[in-house]
Design an enzyme around this catalytic site. Structure first.
Site, PDB file in Angstrom:
ATOM      1  N   LYS A  61      13.758  12.304  -3.034  1.00  0.00           N
ATOM      2  CA  LYS A  61      13.752  13.023  -1.427  1.00  0.00           C
ATOM      3  C   LYS A  61      13.838  14.142  -1.491  1.00  0.00           C
ATOM      4  O   LYS A  61      14.555  14.642  -1.765  1.00  0.00           O
ATOM      5  CB  LYS A  61      14.681  12.211  -0.615  1.00  0.00           C
ATOM      6  CG  LYS A  61      14.488  10.330  -0.756  1.00  0.00           C
ATOM      7  CD  LYS A  61      13.733  10.138   0.483  1.00  0.00           C
ATOM      8  CE  LYS A  61      13.166   8.694   0.468  1.00  0.00           C
ATOM      9  NZ  LYS A  61      12.356   7.505   1.046  1.00  0.00           N
ATOM     10  N   HIS A  71       9.183   0.346  -7.803  1.00  0.00           N
ATOM     11  CA  HIS A  71       7.678   1.316  -8.128  1.00  0.00           C
ATOM     12  C   HIS A  71       7.595   1.681  -8.963  1.00  0.00           C
ATOM     13  O   HIS A  71       7.107   1.549  -9.945  1.00  0.00           O
ATOM     14  CB  HIS A  71       7.348   2.379  -6.325  1.00  0.00           C
ATOM     15  CG  HIS A  71       7.726   1.789  -5.421  1.00  0.00           C
ATOM     16  ND1 HIS A  71       6.764   0.280  -5.128  1.00  0.00           N
ATOM     17  CD2 HIS A  71       8.035   2.386  -4.100  1.00  0.00           C
ATOM     18  CE1 HIS A  71       7.614   0.477  -3.692  1.00  0.00           C
ATOM     19  NE2 HIS A  71       8.616   1.777  -3.450  1.00  0.00           N
ATOM     20  N   GLU A 127       8.913  12.917  -3.458  1.00  0.00           N
ATOM     21  CA  GLU A 127       8.896  13.007  -1.816  1.00  0.00           C
ATOM     22  C   GLU A 127       9.404  14.442  -1.134  1.00  0.00           C
ATOM     23  O   GLU A 127      10.010  14.697  -1.181  1.00  0.00           O
ATOM     24  CB  GLU A 127       9.003  11.364  -0.980  1.00  0.00           C
ATOM     25  CG  GLU A 127       8.358  10.252  -1.563  1.00  0.00           C
ATOM     26  CD  GLU A 127       9.814   9.283  -0.739  1.00  0.00           C
ATOM     27  OE1 GLU A 127       8.663   9.464   0.262  1.00  0.00           O
ATOM     28  OE2 GLU A 127      10.413   8.725  -1.310  1.00  0.00           O
ATOM     29  N   ARG A 140      11.913 -10.806  18.148  1.00  0.00           N
ATOM     30  CA  ARG A 140      12.593 -11.026  18.983  1.00  0.00           C
ATOM     31  C   ARG A 140      12.973 -10.594  20.645  1.00  0.00           C
ATOM     32  O   ARG A 140      13.293 -10.094  21.036  1.00  0.00           O
ATOM     33  CB  ARG A 140      14.738 -10.705  18.431  1.00  0.00           C
ATOM     34  CG  ARG A 140      14.938 -11.847  17.756  1.00  0.00           C
ATOM     35  CD  ARG A 140      16.431 -11.613  17.166  1.00  0.00           C
ATOM     36  NE  ARG A 140      16.662 -10.342  16.786  1.00  0.00           N
ATOM     37  CZ  ARG A 140      18.104  -9.671  16.036  1.00  0.00           C
ATOM     38  NH1 ARG A 140      18.195 -10.727  16.140  1.00  0.00           N
ATOM     39  NH2 ARG A 140      17.468  -8.755  15.489  1.00  0.00           N
ATOM     40  N   ASP A 193      15.817   2.063  -4.222  1.00  0.00           N
ATOM     41  CA  ASP A 193      14.398   1.714  -3.226  1.00  0.00           C
ATOM     42  C   ASP A 193      13.126   2.041  -4.474  1.00  0.00           C
ATOM     43  O   ASP A 193      12.114   1.595  -3.829  1.00  0.00           O
ATOM     44  CB  ASP A 193      14.441   3.119  -2.414  1.00  0.00           C
ATOM     45  CG  ASP A 193      14.093   3.452  -1.491  1.00  0.00           C
ATOM     46  OD1 ASP A 193      13.042   2.170  -0.890  1.00  0.00           O
ATOM     47  OD2 ASP A 193      13.503   4.438  -0.307  1.00  0.00           O
ATOM     48  N   HIS A 244       4.326  -2.162  -2.637  1.00  0.00           N
ATOM     49  CA  HIS A 244       2.877  -2.040  -2.789  1.00  0.00           C
ATOM     50  C   HIS A 244       2.148  -0.651  -3.446  1.00  0.00           C
ATOM     51  O   HIS A 244       1.195   0.199  -3.450  1.00  0.00           O
ATOM     52  CB  HIS A 244       2.860  -1.046  -1.287  1.00  0.00           C
ATOM     53  CG  HIS A 244       3.193   0.677  -0.719  1.00  0.00           C
ATOM     54  ND1 HIS A 244       5.046   0.571  -0.837  1.00  0.00           N
ATOM     55  CD2 HIS A 244       3.152   1.561  -1.164  1.00  0.00           C
ATOM     56  CE1 HIS A 244       5.219   2.023  -0.744  1.00  0.00           C
ATOM     57  NE2 HIS A 244       4.166   2.712  -1.469  1.00  0.00           N
ATOM     58  N   LYS A 263      -2.120   0.613  -4.984  1.00  0.00           N
ATOM     59  CA  LYS A 263      -2.486   1.807  -4.663  1.00  0.00           C
ATOM     60  C   LYS A 263      -3.726   2.206  -5.801  1.00  0.00           C
ATOM     61  O   LYS A 263      -3.785   1.628  -7.266  1.00  0.00           O
ATOM     62  CB  LYS A 263      -1.532   3.485  -5.163  1.00  0.00           C
ATOM     63  CG  LYS A 263      -0.527   3.749  -4.559  1.00  0.00           C
ATOM     64  CD  LYS A 263       0.948   4.287  -4.645  1.00  0.00           C
ATOM     65  CE  LYS A 263       1.533   4.308  -3.681  1.00  0.00           C
ATOM     66  NZ  LYS A 263       1.665   5.052  -2.359  1.00  0.00           N
ATOM     67  N   LYS A 286       5.309  16.420  -2.398  1.00  0.00           N
ATOM     68  CA  LYS A 286       4.562  14.973  -2.058  1.00  0.00           C
ATOM     69  C   LYS A 286       3.960  15.027  -3.536  1.00  0.00           C
ATOM     70  O   LYS A 286       2.749  15.463  -3.394  1.00  0.00           O
ATOM     71  CB  LYS A 286       4.234  14.285  -1.409  1.00  0.00           C
ATOM     72  CG  LYS A 286       3.688  13.225  -0.956  1.00  0.00           C
ATOM     73  CD  LYS A 286       4.485  11.828  -0.615  1.00  0.00           C
ATOM     74  CE  LYS A 286       3.664  10.833  -0.492  1.00  0.00           C
ATOM     75  NZ  LYS A 286       4.764   9.585  -0.724  1.00  0.00           N
TER      76      LYS A 286
HETATM   77  C1  BG6 Z   1       8.914   3.167   0.007  1.00  0.00           C
HETATM   78  C2  BG6 Z   1      10.628   3.610  -0.118  1.00  0.00           C
HETATM   79  O1  BG6 Z   1       9.172   2.115  -0.706  1.00  0.00           O
HETATM   80  O2  BG6 Z   1       7.793   3.724  -0.577  1.00  0.00           O
HETATM   81  C3  BG6 Z   1      10.127   4.366   0.913  1.00  0.00           C
HETATM   82  O3  BG6 Z   1      11.439   2.149   0.755  1.00  0.00           O
HETATM   83  C4  BG6 Z   1       9.159   5.765  -0.002  1.00  0.00           C
HETATM   84  O4  BG6 Z   1      11.932   5.354   0.375  1.00  0.00           O
HETATM   85  C5  BG6 Z   1       8.032   5.092   0.168  1.00  0.00           C
HETATM   86  O5  BG6 Z   1      10.137   6.504   1.112  1.00  0.00           O
HETATM   87  C6  BG6 Z   1       6.852   5.545  -0.629  1.00  0.00           C
HETATM   88  O6  BG6 Z   1       6.265   5.184  -0.521  1.00  0.00           O
HETATM   89  P1  BG6 Z   1       4.654   6.063  -0.732  1.00  0.00           P
HETATM   90  O7  BG6 Z   1       3.632   5.230  -0.938  1.00  0.00           O
HETATM   91  O8  BG6 Z   1       4.708   6.955   0.209  1.00  0.00           O
HETATM   92  O9  BG6 Z   1       5.275   7.256  -1.707  1.00  0.00           O
END
Ligand code: BG6
Length: 507
Positions: free
Chosen positions: A355, A255, A229, A50, A250, A191, A195, A360
């Site tokens: 989080k 994942h 993370e 938009r 989330d 996603h 990986k 990480k």
């Molecule tokens: C996302 C989540 O799908 O994956 C985020 O919504 C998270 O909260 C992220 O930070 C983590 O992805 P990666 O690839 O950095 O481990």
């Protein structure tokens, strides 16, 4: 997952193109594919949002954000980037959008193939899909393979996560998307499946003979899947603190259960998408639904308070913008899952994600059972008793696989010590893995659904986590926040493991 043949020409339409995902992941990934010569010979990308912007504004915005583009390559790539101002939830937007798409298809020779990417806010998925259907934008995507079976024209849709916020909303969304697209044209993205190390799990398990015979309840004590993370919610407070947010929804629902399914699945008949997804779905279908009585024993909710990371003071979750001062949202979740099959009966899978943790790290840790009879007692060795074998599959950031076993320390006595056999991705292959989004986008362009989720998988993932979410909803926890930022999470999580006589792998 697919081979190296050039994919057929197509137009890529990104809904929500002014958002963060487009500039952080989608465009850099498409650029990576472009530079590697993997995009179709004829392609164009049309961003739709938009916010008013010209094509050039759009290109500048994308370029300045990432900043790691080669000038010449970017110049050539950017010639294929366009922007169109429209509200994708409104019927009146589609006349102009279709005209723009037809023009680009003509000028770039992309033909009828279209990849639609929904990178919009989740509450806009349904109205947008409905309008896409009503506008008649999908002909081939609804009748897959209807024409030339060898090279059928196509229209596909990629849908970002979160896919629903509970079983009901996920099922409704599945119905809406199915009313517009055929299942073969629907790409539900996760996603983590893109990986490199997650894909390597398939190779590790099924291109080798030595692991499969021991990959079961007879030899494996338990499996841990961790996605930690170090960052907090990074300005996403209003989403994270909404009824759709929290670590369970989330991360675990999507994942971590997906990674677990790849670890646990039976060998597929072939490496085709359908065969792999059938096996993953069977695992998710076999996951036990927790009862309300089980929840306090098998799930831990955590929330970070103020703490320290890298010598700096970090704010607590409740002080982040967009969160409530009495929020019950889980920024950390640990969940024990049982897969009720002959292979896995009685083997706990512990999933955790948080989080603002110490570091990480995403890893899968498979701990094997101890030897049936222990010959090497501390009394005999003068050191420790033998540790069980452990396989650590590091998904990120130091991609690799490490196997722990016991070795004899050279010398006259019988000292034994754990040693590590180490496969380091970077060292072995000397190349950094491609971005997960690049792999997944290319797969969608090629029509390979292997690394995308089937609707049944989504259904079962929600079935497993929803009882815990319901229990948490009904039982507010007065000890939140219960872990300091920069730590490994709440002590309740260690206590859950200790109850089972186990410990988290905290490297
Ligand atoms: C996302 C989540 O799908 O994956 C985020 O919504 C998270 O909260 C992220 O930070 C983590 O992805 P990666 O690839 O950095 O481990």
């Amino acid at each position: 997952m697919a081979d190296c043949e050039k994919p057929s020409s197509c137009l890529i339409v990104i809904f929500g193109a002014s958002g963060d995902l487009t500039r952080r992941k989608l465009i850099p990934s498409l650029y990576q594919l472009f530079v590697a010569g993997q995009l179709p010979e004829h392609f164009a990308v049309l961003g739709v949002s938009r916010s008013p912007m010209s094509d050039d504004d759009f290109r500048d915005r994308l370029h300045s954000f990432f900043g790691q583009y080669d000038d010449k390559q970017w110049h050539d790539f950017a010639k294929c980037l366009y922007y169109h101002v429209a509200d994708s939830t409104k019927a009146e937007a589609y006349g102009g959008l279709k005209t723009r798409m037809a023009e680009l298809s003509q000028s770039h020779g992309t033909g009828v193939n279209v990849l639609l990417y929904l990178s919009i806010a989740p509450h806009l998925y349904e109205p947008t899909l409905t309008q896409i259907g009503a506008a008649g934008m999908v002909a081939e995507g609804k009748h897959w393979c209807s024409l030339d079976r060898n090279n059928p024209p196509w229209q596909r849709v990629i849908i970002e996560k979160p896919f629903g916020s509970d079983p009901l909303s996920a099922s409704r969304l599945n119905d809406v998307v199915a009313s517009v697209f055929d299942e073969q044209s629907i790409y539900r993205i996760d996603h983590y499946l893109g990986k490199e190390t997650v894909q390597n799990l398939l190779v590790f398990r099924f291109a080798n003979t030595i692991f499969e015979p021991i990959w079961n309840r007879k030899y494996i004590d338990h499996v841990q899947v961790t996605a930690a993370e170090s960052v907090g919610i990074e300005g996403r407070g209003s989403y994270y603190d909404s009824p759709s947010g929290g670590a369970m929804r989330d991360m675990i629902q999507s994942h971590l259960l997906q990674v677990m399914a790849v670890v646990a699945m039976e060998p597929p008949i072939t490496m085709c998408a359908d065969d792999i997804r059938v096996e993953k779905t069977k695992i998710l279908a076999a996951c036990r639904t927790p009862s309300m009585d089980d929840v306090p024993k098998i799930a831990v909710r955590g929330q970070y308070g103020p703490g320290q990371f890298g010598g700096k003071v970090v704010t607590g979750y409740r002080e982040e913008e967009g969160t409530r001062s009495d929020s019950q949202t889980d920024t950390y979740t640990a969940l024990q899952v049982f897969i009720d099959t002959w292979r896995w009966g009685g083997v706990p899978f512990y999933l955790r994600s948080g989080k603002s943790m110490t570091k990480k790290l995403t890893e899968v840790v498979v701990t094997f059972k101890p030897t049936p009879h222990c010959l090497f007692l501390p009394r005999m060795t003068g050191s420790h008793s033998a540790l069980p074998n452990q396989l650590v599959i590091n998904v990120q950031p130091d991609e690799g696989i490490r196997l722990r076993f016991e070795g004899k320390v050279p010398g006259m006595g019988m000292d034994i010590k754990p040693v590590i056999m180490d496969f380091d991705y970077n060292e072995q292959f000397g190349a950094s893995p491609p971005q997960a989004y690049a792999t997944l986008l290319l797969d969608a362009i090629r029509g390979d659904q292997t690394l995308y989720k089937h609707r049944e998988e989504i259904k079962h993932c929600w079935r497993v986590v929803q009882p815990v979410l319901d229990y948490w909803q009904d039982h507010p926890q007065d000890d939140l926040p219960n872990y300091a930022a920069g730590t490994w999470g709440p002590s309740a999580s260690d206590i859950m493991m200790a109850r089972d006589g186990r410990k988290w792998h905290n490297p």
